[in-house]
Enzyme design. Structure first.
Site: not given
Ligand code: TYD
Length: 142
Positions: A54
Protein backbone atom coordinates in the site's frame (compact mmCIF):
# COMPACT_ATOMS: atom_id res chain seq x y z
CA UNK A 1 21.48 11.86 10.00
CA UNK A 2 19.37 11.54 6.82
CA UNK A 3 21.58 9.97 4.15
CA UNK A 4 20.38 10.32 0.57
CA UNK A 5 21.60 7.13 -1.05
CA UNK A 6 19.22 7.47 -4.01
CA UNK A 7 16.15 9.56 -4.70
CA UNK A 8 13.75 6.85 -3.58
CA UNK A 9 15.51 4.94 -0.82
CA UNK A 10 16.54 7.17 2.02
CA UNK A 11 18.43 5.52 4.85
CA UNK A 12 18.32 7.20 8.23
CA UNK A 13 21.24 6.21 10.40
CA UNK A 14 20.64 6.75 14.10
CA UNK A 15 23.27 6.83 16.84
CA UNK A 16 24.14 3.52 18.49
CA UNK A 17 25.89 3.55 21.83
CA UNK A 18 27.26 0.74 23.93
CA UNK A 19 26.40 0.77 27.62
CA UNK A 20 26.33 -2.81 28.86
CA UNK A 21 24.50 -3.62 25.64
CA UNK A 22 23.53 -1.53 22.64
CA UNK A 23 21.13 1.37 22.61
CA UNK A 24 19.92 3.14 19.45
CA UNK A 25 18.26 6.54 19.60
CA UNK A 26 15.77 8.04 17.15
CA UNK A 27 14.52 11.53 17.94
CA UNK A 28 12.96 14.57 16.34
CA UNK A 29 14.39 16.63 14.77
CA UNK A 30 17.91 15.14 14.84
CA UNK A 31 17.19 12.10 12.72
CA UNK A 32 13.41 11.92 12.43
CA UNK A 33 12.17 14.61 10.01
CA UNK A 34 8.60 14.72 11.39
CA UNK A 35 6.84 14.79 14.73
CA UNK A 36 6.08 11.24 15.84
CA UNK A 37 2.39 10.67 16.56
CA UNK A 38 2.37 6.88 16.55
CA UNK A 39 4.72 3.97 17.13
CA UNK A 40 3.94 0.37 16.23
CA UNK A 41 5.86 -2.82 15.79
CA UNK A 42 5.40 -5.92 13.71
CA UNK A 43 6.61 -9.36 14.77
CA UNK A 44 5.86 -13.04 14.28
CA UNK A 45 5.40 -12.42 10.58
CA UNK A 46 4.74 -15.39 8.34
CA UNK A 47 7.45 -16.34 5.87
CA UNK A 48 6.28 -16.02 2.25
CA UNK A 49 3.51 -13.61 3.26
CA UNK A 50 4.53 -10.14 2.05
CA UNK A 51 3.22 -7.20 4.08
CA UNK A 52 2.54 -3.60 3.19
CA UNK A 53 1.35 -3.50 -0.44
CA UNK A 54 0.00 0.00 0.00
CA UNK A 55 0.90 3.68 -0.02
CA UNK A 56 -0.23 6.49 2.26
CA UNK A 57 -1.76 9.78 1.18
CA UNK A 58 -0.37 11.75 4.12
CA UNK A 59 1.39 9.49 6.62
CA UNK A 60 5.19 9.43 6.60
CA UNK A 61 7.05 6.66 8.37
CA UNK A 62 10.49 5.47 9.34
CA UNK A 63 10.88 1.73 9.58
CA UNK A 64 13.65 0.01 11.53
CA UNK A 65 14.38 -3.70 11.38
CA UNK A 66 15.46 -4.15 14.99
CA UNK A 67 15.81 -7.93 14.74
CA UNK A 68 16.24 -10.29 11.81
CA UNK A 69 15.94 -8.99 8.28
CA UNK A 70 13.41 -7.65 5.81
CA UNK A 71 13.58 -6.94 2.09
CA UNK A 72 11.90 -3.60 1.39
CA UNK A 73 10.46 -2.88 -2.03
CA UNK A 74 9.70 0.79 -2.74
CA UNK A 75 7.92 2.24 -5.75
CA UNK A 76 7.01 5.88 -6.42
CA UNK A 77 5.20 5.15 -9.67
CA UNK A 78 8.24 6.00 -11.78
CA UNK A 79 10.99 4.08 -10.14
CA UNK A 80 11.25 0.85 -8.12
CA UNK A 81 14.05 0.06 -5.69
CA UNK A 82 14.81 -2.66 -3.16
CA UNK A 83 16.97 -2.83 -0.08
CA UNK A 84 17.56 -5.44 2.61
CA UNK A 85 17.44 -4.02 6.13
CA UNK A 86 19.13 -6.01 8.89
CA UNK A 87 20.92 -3.38 10.92
CA UNK A 88 18.99 -1.92 13.90
CA UNK A 89 20.58 1.51 13.47
CA UNK A 90 19.48 1.87 9.82
CA UNK A 91 15.96 3.13 9.27
CA UNK A 92 14.25 3.58 5.94
CA UNK A 93 12.13 6.64 5.26
CA UNK A 94 8.76 5.71 3.79
CA UNK A 95 7.51 8.99 2.44
CA UNK A 96 3.85 9.62 1.62
CA UNK A 97 2.77 8.31 -1.79
CA UNK A 98 5.39 5.58 -1.89
CA UNK A 99 4.08 2.08 -2.55
CA UNK A 100 5.93 -0.28 -0.22
CA UNK A 101 6.13 -4.00 0.36
CA UNK A 102 7.94 -5.90 3.10
CA UNK A 103 9.24 -9.28 1.98
CA UNK A 104 11.24 -12.22 3.32
CA UNK A 105 10.32 -11.57 6.95
CA UNK A 106 10.20 -14.53 9.29
CA UNK A 107 9.31 -15.27 12.88
CA UNK A 108 12.59 -13.68 14.07
CA UNK A 109 11.98 -10.36 12.32
CA UNK A 110 10.85 -7.37 14.35
CA UNK A 111 10.01 -4.12 12.58
CA UNK A 112 9.66 -0.90 14.56
CA UNK A 113 7.78 1.88 12.80
CA UNK A 114 7.58 5.60 13.67
CA UNK A 115 4.67 7.36 12.01
CA UNK A 116 3.85 11.03 11.47
CA UNK A 117 0.07 10.50 11.69
CA UNK A 118 -2.46 8.65 13.80
CA UNK A 119 -4.00 5.55 12.23
CA UNK A 120 -6.58 6.35 9.58
CA UNK A 121 -7.85 3.62 7.24
CA UNK A 122 -8.80 6.37 4.74
CA UNK A 123 -5.16 7.37 4.41
CA UNK A 124 -4.34 4.01 2.77
CA UNK A 125 -4.21 3.41 -0.98
CA UNK A 126 -4.39 -0.36 -1.28
CA UNK A 127 -5.10 -0.60 -4.99
CA UNK A 128 -1.93 -0.40 -7.11
CA UNK A 129 -3.74 0.90 -10.20
CA UNK A 130 -5.33 3.66 -8.14
CA UNK A 131 -1.90 4.51 -6.71
CA UNK A 132 -0.41 4.80 -10.22
CA UNK A 133 -3.23 7.03 -11.42
CA UNK A 134 -2.98 9.31 -8.35
CA UNK A 135 0.79 9.66 -8.79
CA UNK A 136 0.53 10.44 -12.51
CA UNK A 137 -2.32 12.94 -11.85
CA UNK A 138 -0.10 14.71 -9.29
CA UNK A 139 2.79 14.79 -11.81
CA UNK A 140 0.58 16.34 -14.51
CA UNK A 141 -0.57 19.09 -12.11
CA UNK A 142 3.06 20.09 -11.36
P1 TYD B 1 -1.25 -2.68 7.73
O1 TYD B 1 -0.79 -1.26 7.85
O2 TYD B 1 -1.93 -3.08 6.46
O3 TYD B 1 -0.01 -3.67 7.99
P2 TYD B 1 1.23 -4.03 7.05
O4 TYD B 1 1.62 -2.80 6.30
O5 TYD B 1 2.26 -4.52 7.98
O6 TYD B 1 0.80 -5.13 6.10
O7 TYD B 1 -2.17 -3.00 8.98
C1 TYD B 1 -2.61 -4.32 9.26
C2 TYD B 1 -3.91 -4.21 10.03
O8 TYD B 1 -3.70 -3.54 11.27
C3 TYD B 1 -4.99 -3.44 9.29
O9 TYD B 1 -6.22 -4.09 9.53
C4 TYD B 1 -5.02 -2.10 9.95
C5 TYD B 1 -4.54 -2.39 11.36
N1 TYD B 1 -3.76 -1.28 11.97
C6 TYD B 1 -4.33 -0.51 12.97
O10 TYD B 1 -5.48 -0.74 13.40
N2 TYD B 1 -3.60 0.52 13.51
C7 TYD B 1 -2.35 0.80 13.08
O11 TYD B 1 -1.70 1.76 13.60
C8 TYD B 1 -1.78 0.01 12.03
C9 TYD B 1 -0.38 0.28 11.51
C10 TYD B 1 -2.52 -1.02 11.50
Amino acid sequence: MVKKSTKLIRIIKIPKIYDDGYLCIAQTPDNVPFNIKRVYYIFDAKKDLPRGKHAHKKNKQILFCIQGKVRMHLDNGKKKEEIVLSNPEDGILLDKMVWHEMLDMDEKTILLVLASENFDAKDYIRDYKEFLSLVSFKDKKQ
